[in-house]
Design an enzyme around this catalytic site. Sequence first.
Site, short mmCIF file in Angstrom:
data_model
loop_
_atom_site.label_atom_id
_atom_site.label_comp_id
_atom_site.label_asym_id
_atom_site.label_seq_id
_atom_site.Cartn_x
_atom_site.Cartn_y
_atom_site.Cartn_z
N ARG A 207 0.86 -1.19 0.00
CA ARG A 207 0.00 0.00 0.00
C ARG A 207 0.89 1.24 0.00
O ARG A 207 1.66 1.45 0.95
CB ARG A 207 -0.90 -0.03 1.24
CG ARG A 207 -1.81 1.13 1.34
CD ARG A 207 -2.90 1.02 2.40
NE ARG A 207 -3.59 2.27 2.37
CZ ARG A 207 -3.53 3.21 3.31
NH1 ARG A 207 -2.87 2.98 4.44
NH2 ARG A 207 -4.13 4.36 3.16
N HIS B 163 -2.78 11.00 0.14
CA HIS B 163 -2.27 10.81 1.51
C HIS B 163 -1.59 12.13 1.91
O HIS B 163 -0.39 12.18 2.12
CB HIS B 163 -1.33 9.61 1.57
CG HIS B 163 -1.06 9.09 2.95
ND1 HIS B 163 -1.19 7.75 3.29
CD2 HIS B 163 -0.64 9.71 4.07
CE1 HIS B 163 -0.86 7.58 4.56
NE2 HIS B 163 -0.51 8.76 5.06
N GLU C 244 -7.39 8.68 5.76
CA GLU C 244 -7.64 9.38 7.01
C GLU C 244 -8.10 10.82 6.83
O GLU C 244 -7.41 11.78 7.24
CB GLU C 244 -6.39 9.34 7.90
CG GLU C 244 -5.97 7.93 8.28
CD GLU C 244 -4.72 7.91 9.15
OE1 GLU C 244 -4.01 8.93 9.23
OE2 GLU C 244 -4.45 6.86 9.77
N ASN D 191 -7.68 2.24 9.74
CA ASN D 191 -6.36 2.36 10.37
C ASN D 191 -6.56 2.36 11.86
O ASN D 191 -7.24 3.24 12.40
CB ASN D 191 -5.68 3.67 9.94
CG ASN D 191 -5.29 3.66 8.47
OD1 ASN D 191 -5.39 2.62 7.81
ND2 ASN D 191 -4.86 4.78 7.96
N TYR E 193 -4.67 2.19 15.63
CA TYR E 193 -3.42 2.26 16.40
C TYR E 193 -3.66 2.08 17.90
O TYR E 193 -2.85 1.49 18.59
CB TYR E 193 -2.73 3.62 16.16
CG TYR E 193 -2.09 3.70 14.79
CD1 TYR E 193 -0.79 3.29 14.58
CD2 TYR E 193 -2.82 4.14 13.69
CE1 TYR E 193 -0.20 3.33 13.33
CE2 TYR E 193 -2.25 4.19 12.42
CZ TYR E 193 -0.93 3.77 12.25
OH TYR E 193 -0.37 3.80 11.00
N GLU F 23 -3.72 0.16 8.09
CA GLU F 23 -2.52 0.54 8.84
C GLU F 23 -2.67 0.04 10.26
O GLU F 23 -3.75 0.16 10.86
CB GLU F 23 -2.34 2.07 8.92
CG GLU F 23 -1.94 2.74 7.65
CD GLU F 23 -1.80 4.26 7.80
OE1 GLU F 23 -1.57 4.74 8.93
OE2 GLU F 23 -1.95 4.95 6.78
O1 IFM Z 1 2.45 8.06 9.62
C1 IFM Z 1 1.07 8.09 9.76
C2 IFM Z 1 0.39 7.85 8.44
O2 IFM Z 1 0.79 8.78 7.49
C3 IFM Z 1 -1.11 7.94 8.60
N1 IFM Z 1 -1.59 7.12 9.66
C4 IFM Z 1 -0.91 7.19 10.93
C5 IFM Z 1 0.59 7.03 10.74
C6 IFM Z 1 1.31 7.12 12.09
O3 IFM Z 1 1.07 8.34 12.69
#
Ligand code: IFM
Length: 467
Positions: free
Chosen positions: A77, A121, A166, A299, A301, A357
């Site tokens: 990706r 992006h 995002e 995504n 985290y 992500e």
């Molecule tokens: O690095 C970023 C990415 O560009 C978009 N999602 C979160 C990642 C970590 O902060």
Amino acid sequence: MARQSFPEGFLWGAATSAQQIEGGRRAQGRGESIWDRFAAVSGKIEDGSNPDVACDHYRLWRDDIERMRWLGLGAYRFSISWPRIMPAGAGAINAAGLDFYDALVDGLLAEGIEPFPTLYHWDLPQALQDRGGWGARDTAEGFVEYAAAVSRRLGDRVKQWTTHNEPWCIATLGHEEGHHAPGHLDPAEALRAAHHLLLSHGWATAAIRREVSDAEVGIVLNYCPAYPASDSEADVDAARWFDGFFNRWYLDPVMRGAYPEDAVADRIVRGHLVSPDLPFEQDGDLAAIAAPVDFLGLNYYSRNIMQADAAGRPRDVKTVPAEDLTDMGWEVYPDGLHASLMRVHREYAPGKIYIAENGAAYTDPVDADGRIADQRRITYHQGHCLAARRAIADGVPLAGYFVWSLLDNFEWGFGFTKRFGLFGVDFDTQQRRPKDSAFWYRDVVAANAVDDTVTPSNQGESRALDR
Ligand code: IFM
């Protein structure tokens, strides 16, 4: 030791973005992006760096494909740089820009790696920012022209298309909180930007499908589950507020064709809107935004724990010891990934989901043997892969998992201070080094399975891959 297998055909990938890795700032006709401009302003980037060279991937992409082959990736990706394709934001196409991605796609396919490009992006051509950026409806129209040009050129080989990455970050961090380019502090503009991003997603989805009859098109959204810090009504409402602001403001229009009423009401209370009639919305916009997607990328985290302060304002509180936080200050919480996938599946029912992500920033030294022992990153990914596996068992149509990121890279306002890569990068020499997590991930991909116990690294091969 139990081994959790994934369904046959599950796609294992890694992700990057153009502005974070390519460099080649002025190479072969590339135009200026809003991040080039933002990074040049003193104080905007933590370490005073800029993305002019980054990982020099614009020159080293063949070597980077070799690393992906070594990992055994099924998919890569990456994002396409709009200012490389349209240096002036609209009109003339820079042939060298398209040629670069054309060659990259061929290089990936030659190694059996499926290209998964994202069209946007965060690197808007500065020329479009000068005409109003995402706050202006014209930018959505420009995006369609750009998406059509790229998909026309690559669509004979690229079948998986992502419009945006995002949009919350673009709208909120860029236009409301000022941490990201273009660095504005204007909530009303942020709402307009969010709408134009979503609209451009809907319009571009149709344009890509016109160019590529067998394309699969989707969007990648941030997802962060919100948990109330207590059972109090105020904390529960703080969690509802965050969910509306961060998750549902994007999920609802894309998947249901409507903005969430409670989140619109929150914006009125804050004075960012005067009424539920959104001033920037025109007839037909929401129907365009809700064009059915072939997949939804999420995504993930971390989670947020939400608490109302004495004045009733919601704030995110950390409830875990510092060792459970990554270098971003984000809690390591794999159960939140399972909960997020279950919620999106139950309430929005996309036909296919990708974890587009997932990753952790940690800085680990290169030891005397050239090894980067990043056990914390292995533990992070292992926990999240196991959570993803549980979600599949619970019925979620999860089709793939992309590690953020293939390489340490330019982490936006943090510059080069946060390292997410499976490969460590020495930004002075451009030497890449596989971290222990790269060896671990290679084993996961080969086995299509994740062990309950941690895989040891392989130092010998680590040296063999050195540049
Ligand atoms: O690095 C970023 C990415 O560009 C978009 N999602 C979160 C990642 C970590 O902060």
